[in-house]
Write an enzyme that holds these catalytic residues in place. Structure first.
Site, mmCIF file in Angstrom:
data_model
loop_
_atom_site.group_PDB
_atom_site.id
_atom_site.type_symbol
_atom_site.label_atom_id
_atom_site.label_comp_id
_atom_site.label_asym_id
_atom_site.label_seq_id
_atom_site.Cartn_x
_atom_site.Cartn_y
_atom_site.Cartn_z
ATOM 1 N N GLU A 1 37.246 30.897 35.990
ATOM 2 C CA GLU A 1 38.104 31.527 36.999
ATOM 3 C C GLU A 1 38.515 30.596 38.138
ATOM 4 O OE1 GLU A 1 35.940 34.741 34.827
ATOM 5 O OE2 GLU A 1 35.381 32.825 35.715
ATOM 6 N N GLY B 1 35.831 38.068 31.947
ATOM 7 C CA GLY B 1 35.412 39.451 31.802
ATOM 8 C C GLY B 1 34.728 39.731 30.480
#
Length: 398
Positions: free
Chosen positions: A150, A127
């Protein structure tokens, strides 16, 4: 989700920064506004309060005629390491408010109406990359590094990353998404994830100069100042960015299995010693995470920003609700809870992941009010009122 710390803004000494309990320090200096992510001991993770505060401040500054530009940076040795995995692990799908707000911020950053500048001097992951990359100006130093790991956690590139990665040169986006590989310093600029490279010893002076701007033609002045402090980017032949012909060939294959087969074949060729460590990393990742990541980035190539964000939001909600697998929780357990680095993936191999399972993850919600409520038509960029308080998730809890 050990870098030399970035000096604080010209009005807040580093000692005060460390003691300040605010998760985001907001300063109004002349015509500039500075937001400092202030959880240095927690890698400046995006917590519920961080998401709420950054969102509120961005909206306030966008409406403030006296605010002409916004700077975003991180306290300590990290810009932002993405979501707070321990919080997500503990909260499960009860952290929907945090997630909804983060997606709103991502949309806000991409469509912001004033110049915004990220000063990145340290780690930026997940993020954090989703925050910095879409800014008008993203400035990195030699101590900056970025990654999107991720898939290694049984998750997917979120925060607009399926839009961002799919627009990098060639098949670099697929490579970064599937491998979680790090780009450092000048590589971040060369890849297209940042706009300028500024040596760390000049970064404080750049910030000071930006905050001294006080003329009518401020956007041109901002650009000129950053250009003045920046240096040209040349990539070393050892950089992965000098291997793009191999990456483009291998990572353009249709499936994860075909990508791995092609990549493994290249590993045996002279000069490709760099491939084996990368292959080992991919093979340790979650099969579900890899499949979702590849499909999301591939779809992102033909999707608008709004479509990418809505799709990623669906994937995130369905992942948190373990629609087809609990790999994300297992990945977090192994990485940040038990820290044994030995996740037990389910399904355990790529060939056991079925297309119909993936379809469930990507499928639009039956009830429209559960979708991320952002404008669909990108010609209608405006400040959206569909924040969490107006969402179907919030209204159902009242």
């Amino acid at each position: 989700m050990g870098i030399t710390s970035l000096p604080s803004t010209i009005t807040v000494p580093s000692e005060v920064m460390k003691q300040n309990r605010e998760v985001v320090i907001a300063e109004e200096i002349g015509r500039g506004r500075v937001l400092t992510l202030n959880r240095p001991n927690n890698l400046n993770y995006i917590s519920e309060n961080v998401a709420l505060t950054v969102g509120q401040k961005l909206e306030k500054y966008e409406k403030d005629d006296n605010a002409k530009f916004v700077i975003l940076k991180g306290a300590g040795r990290t810009f932002c390491a993405g979501g707070d995995l321990k919080r997500i692990y503990d909260a499960r799908d009860s952290c929907l408010e945090d997630i909804y707000r983060v997606y709103w911020i991502c949309y806000h950053i991409h469509t912001y109406k004033k110049p915004h500048i990220a000063l990145v001097h340290g780690m930026s992951m997940g993020g954090g990359v989703g925050f910095m990359a879409p800014m008008k100006y993203s400035v990195v130093t030699e101590k900056a590094f970025c990654s999107t790991p991720e898939a290694n956690l049984g998750y997917h590139p979120d925060c607009g990353l399926s839009y961002i990665l799919s627009r990098l040169p060639g098949r670099l986006g697929e490579y970064l998404g599937l491998t979680g590989a790090k780009l450092k310093g000048k590589e971040v600029v060369a890849a297209g994830l940042a706009t300028h490279f500024v040596p760390s010893h000049k970064l404080f002076q750049l910030e000071k100069s930006l905050l001294s701007i006080n003329n009518a033609d401020q956007e041109d002045t901002i650009r000129s100042l950053i250009d003045e402090f920046s240096t040209n980017v040349q990539i070393d032949e050892r950089s992965v960015l000098s291997k793009l012909s191999v990456i483009d060939d291998c990572f353009s294959r249709e499936t994860v299995e075909e990508i791995l087969d092609s990549f493994e074949a290249e590993a045996g060729k002279k000069g490709n010693d760099w491939i084996m460590p990368v292959l080992k990393s991919i093979k340790k990742a979650s099969p579900i995470g890899l499949k979702i990541t590849l499909r999301s980035i591939r779809e992102g190539r033909t999707q608008t920003l709004s479509e990418c964000l809505r799709k990623e939001f669906r994937i995130t909600i369905n992942t948190l609700r373990t629609i087809i697998s609990d790999d994300f929780y297992e990945g977090m357990r192994a990485a940040v809870i038990d820290k044994d680095k030995s996740p037990k993936w389910n399904p355990s191999t790529l060939d056991k992941v079925r297309d119909e399972q993936l379809d469930l993850i990507f499928k639009p919600f039956d009830e429209h009010d559960l979708e991320l409520q952002i404008p669909i038509n990108e010609e209608e960029y405006y400040r959206w009122g569909g924040k969490y308080e107006n969402s179907g998730y919030c209204l159902r809890t009242k």
